[in-house]
Design a protein around this motif. Structure first.
Motif, PDB file in Angstrom:
ATOM      1  N   SER A  36     -11.422   0.585   4.275  1.00  0.00           N
ATOM      2  CA  SER A  36     -10.727   1.855   4.088  1.00  0.00           C
ATOM      3  C   SER A  36      -9.233   1.581   3.975  1.00  0.00           C
ATOM      4  CB  SER A  36     -11.004   2.822   5.248  1.00  0.00           C
ATOM      5  OG  SER A  36     -10.515   2.287   6.465  1.00  0.00           O
ATOM      6  N   THR A  37      -8.509   2.556   3.469  1.00  0.00           N
ATOM      7  CA  THR A  37      -7.054   2.407   3.338  1.00  0.00           C
ATOM      8  C   THR A  37      -6.317   2.965   4.546  1.00  0.00           C
ATOM      9  OG1 THR A  37      -6.947   4.497   2.116  1.00  0.00           O
ATOM     10  CG2 THR A  37      -7.149   2.463   0.818  1.00  0.00           C
ATOM     11  N   LEU A  59      -4.018   6.499  17.308  1.00  0.00           N
ATOM     12  CA  LEU A  59      -3.108   5.733  16.477  1.00  0.00           C
ATOM     13  C   LEU A  59      -3.686   5.710  15.067  1.00  0.00           C
ATOM     14  CD1 LEU A  59      -0.589   3.870  16.295  1.00  0.00           C
ATOM     15  CD2 LEU A  59      -2.134   1.949  16.756  1.00  0.00           C
ATOM     16  N   VAL A  60      -2.957   6.292  14.127  1.00  0.00           N
ATOM     17  CA  VAL A  60      -3.382   6.290  12.728  1.00  0.00           C
ATOM     18  C   VAL A  60      -2.622   5.195  12.005  1.00  0.00           C
ATOM     19  CG1 VAL A  60      -3.463   7.595  10.575  1.00  0.00           C
ATOM     20  CG2 VAL A  60      -3.925   8.752  12.746  1.00  0.00           C
ATOM     21  N   ILE A  61      -3.339   4.278  11.402  1.00  0.00           N
ATOM     22  CA  ILE A  61      -2.711   3.174  10.689  1.00  0.00           C
ATOM     23  C   ILE A  61      -3.154   3.199   9.225  1.00  0.00           C
ATOM     24  CG2 ILE A  61      -2.548   1.722  12.730  1.00  0.00           C
ATOM     25  CD1 ILE A  61      -4.991   0.201  11.666  1.00  0.00           C
ATOM     26  N   ARG A  62      -2.308   2.640   8.364  1.00  0.00           N
ATOM     27  CA  ARG A  62      -2.571   2.632   6.926  1.00  0.00           C
ATOM     28  C   ARG A  62      -2.247   1.262   6.350  1.00  0.00           C
ATOM     29  NH1 ARG A  62      -0.079   7.197   8.536  1.00  0.00           N
ATOM     30  NH2 ARG A  62      -1.078   9.206   8.062  1.00  0.00           N
ATOM     31  N   VAL A  63      -2.919   0.946   5.270  1.00  0.00           N
ATOM     32  CA  VAL A  63      -2.633  -0.295   4.551  1.00  0.00           C
ATOM     33  C   VAL A  63      -1.181  -0.269   4.080  1.00  0.00           C
ATOM     34  CG1 VAL A  63      -3.135  -1.589   2.445  1.00  0.00           C
ATOM     35  CG2 VAL A  63      -5.010  -0.702   3.837  1.00  0.00           C
ATOM     36  N   GLY A  64      -0.481  -1.375   4.271  1.00  0.00           N
ATOM     37  CA  GLY A  64       0.921  -1.471   3.881  1.00  0.00           C
ATOM     38  C   GLY A  64       1.886  -1.239   5.026  1.00  0.00           C
ATOM     39  N   GLU A  65       1.401  -0.712   6.156  1.00  0.00           N
ATOM     40  CA  GLU A  65       2.278  -0.466   7.298  1.00  0.00           C
ATOM     41  C   GLU A  65       2.454  -1.737   8.127  1.00  0.00           C
ATOM     42  OE1 GLU A  65       1.590   4.283   8.229  1.00  0.00           O
ATOM     43  OE2 GLU A  65       0.416   2.805   9.362  1.00  0.00           O
ATOM     44  N   ASP A  66       3.555  -1.770   8.880  1.00  0.00           N
ATOM     45  CA  ASP A  66       3.831  -2.876   9.795  1.00  0.00           C
ATOM     46  C   ASP A  66       3.387  -2.496  11.204  1.00  0.00           C
ATOM     47  OD1 ASP A  66       5.068  -4.456   7.805  1.00  0.00           O
ATOM     48  OD2 ASP A  66       6.942  -3.334   8.053  1.00  0.00           O
ATOM     49  N   ILE A  97      -8.180  -2.938   5.887  1.00  0.00           N
ATOM     50  CA  ILE A  97      -8.800  -2.418   7.106  1.00  0.00           C
ATOM     51  C   ILE A  97     -10.317  -2.505   6.964  1.00  0.00           C
ATOM     52  CG2 ILE A  97      -9.094  -0.390   8.598  1.00  0.00           C
ATOM     53  CD1 ILE A  97      -6.352   0.571   7.614  1.00  0.00           C
ATOM     54  N   TYR A  98     -10.968  -3.123   7.953  1.00  0.00           N
ATOM     55  CA  TYR A  98     -12.427  -3.265   7.962  1.00  0.00           C
ATOM     56  C   TYR A  98     -12.978  -2.596   9.219  1.00  0.00           C
ATOM     57  CZ  TYR A  98     -11.518  -6.927   4.498  1.00  0.00           C
ATOM     58  OH  TYR A  98     -11.095  -7.619   3.397  1.00  0.00           O
TER      59      TYR A  98
END
Length: 336
Positions: A36-37, A59-66, A97-98
């Protein structure tokens, strides 16, 4: 649109008590996992300043974030409140993200692209460590699969473009990044070794870092050839100027009256590193150009220009008498 999965962790995240391995070697085969992204991570968190025990946190995380990664290091010594110093954490950029859910468990992993701290570069024997500041991070192409339990929180890492003279100063004790590096690893038996590093800065790395009292880290900028020079080189090889710097205004400014504070601003040496901070006062160049353009249109400097200078973190006092000036090494009739 793909829906954002919500994964629940049943590991208690009490501040200062968590000791989890930073990388999981037992994760399933990635092709068997969902991707997922973005991801919502639900975990137990301790209520601050109360004895109420764990409470639900998200905690919401996204691809590309540090993100900050909880380390497993002897040098990571908690502070009095149980938290770790900012440079004790590892840092990485989320590439993928897996996740998977079963009737008994919910799990998530991140494909992390690592930032290297100064201490990490020193540990690997990479020469770039000599040019990296205390709060600076170097982005590498080194990646690892990390268990989501090891993520502490989002990380704010400011981007520093050395060629952008209009960039505001980076505050002290703030994470920043300006360079990238490609790393080549080789397998020898059951051990992985670092075989080589290719540094990819926009400019040749030179020692100038965040706020410090060490003046040997300072660089000077020539407004004519748009180059930076190490002050040590200027002192050793340059020609010192022993008279006051003259103010040079474009002919379009004839007839416009500029006060002494603005003229002092125009002759102030442009410096970065050491006591000037990693970015320095190069923003002055863009500010001066803007103010002169407005003065030509208006016939005078715009009202409130001093306040704009102060907001940019620049001072109006001339430092010609305090800081020695030198002629540029490339254009020897110009002063830096």
């Amino acid at each position: 649109m793909s829906s954002r999965p919500s994964i629940t962790s049943y590991t208690y995240r009490a501040k200062g008590t968590r000791r989890l391995p930073p990388m999981s070697s037992g994760h399933p085969k990635l092709r068997q996992l969902k991707r997922s992204t973005s991801l919502e991570w639900v975990y137990d968190a301790a209520l601050e300043d109360t004895d109420a025990g764990p409470t639900d946190g998200r905690l919401v995380i996204r691809v590309g974030e540090d993100v900050a990664i909880f380390p497993l290091e002897e040098r990571s010594v908690p502070m009095m409140d149980g938290s770790l110093p900012i440079m004790s954490y590892w840092y990485g950029k989320i590439k993928d993200i897996y996740w998977k859910t079963t009737s008994h468990n919910q799990e998530a992993w991140l494909d992390i692209q690592w930032y290297y701290r100064q201490v990490d570069l020193e540990d690997e024997g990479i020469d770039l460590a000599d040019c990296v500041g205390t709060y600076e991070l170097v982005l590498s192409d080194h990646t690892s699969i990390v268990d989501m339990h090891c993520v502490e929180t989002h990380a704010t890492i400011l981007r520093y473009d050395e060629g952008d003279l209009s960039q505001p100063q980076i505050p002290t004790e703030t994470l920043y990044h300006r360079w990238t590096m490609n790393m080549h690893f080789v397998n020898r038996g059951n051990t992985v070794y670092l075989d080589g590093v290719n540094i990819c800065p926009r400019f040749i790395p030179m020692r100038y870092t965040e706020l410090t009292t060490i003046h040997t880290n300072v660089q000077r900028f020539c407004r004519t050839c748009d180059r930076w020079f190490n002050e040590i080189c200027l002192v050793s090889n340059g020609r010192r100027m022993h008279k006051k710097t003259k103010v040079l205004l474009p002919s379009l400014c004839d007839g416009i009256t500029f006060d002494k504070e603005f003229l002092a601003l125009m002759t102030m040496p442009i410096r970065r590193g050491g006591p000037c901070g990693v970015v320095g006062n190069a923003l002055i160049v863009a500010k001066i150009r803007t103010l002169i353009t407005e003065a030509i249109k208006r016939g005078s400097l715009p009202d409130g220009w001093k306040e704009d200078i102060h907001k940019a973190g620049l001072t109006l006092t001339s430092s010609d008498k305090l800081i020695p000036r030198f002629y540029c090494l490339v254009c020897p009739e110009k002063v830096v």
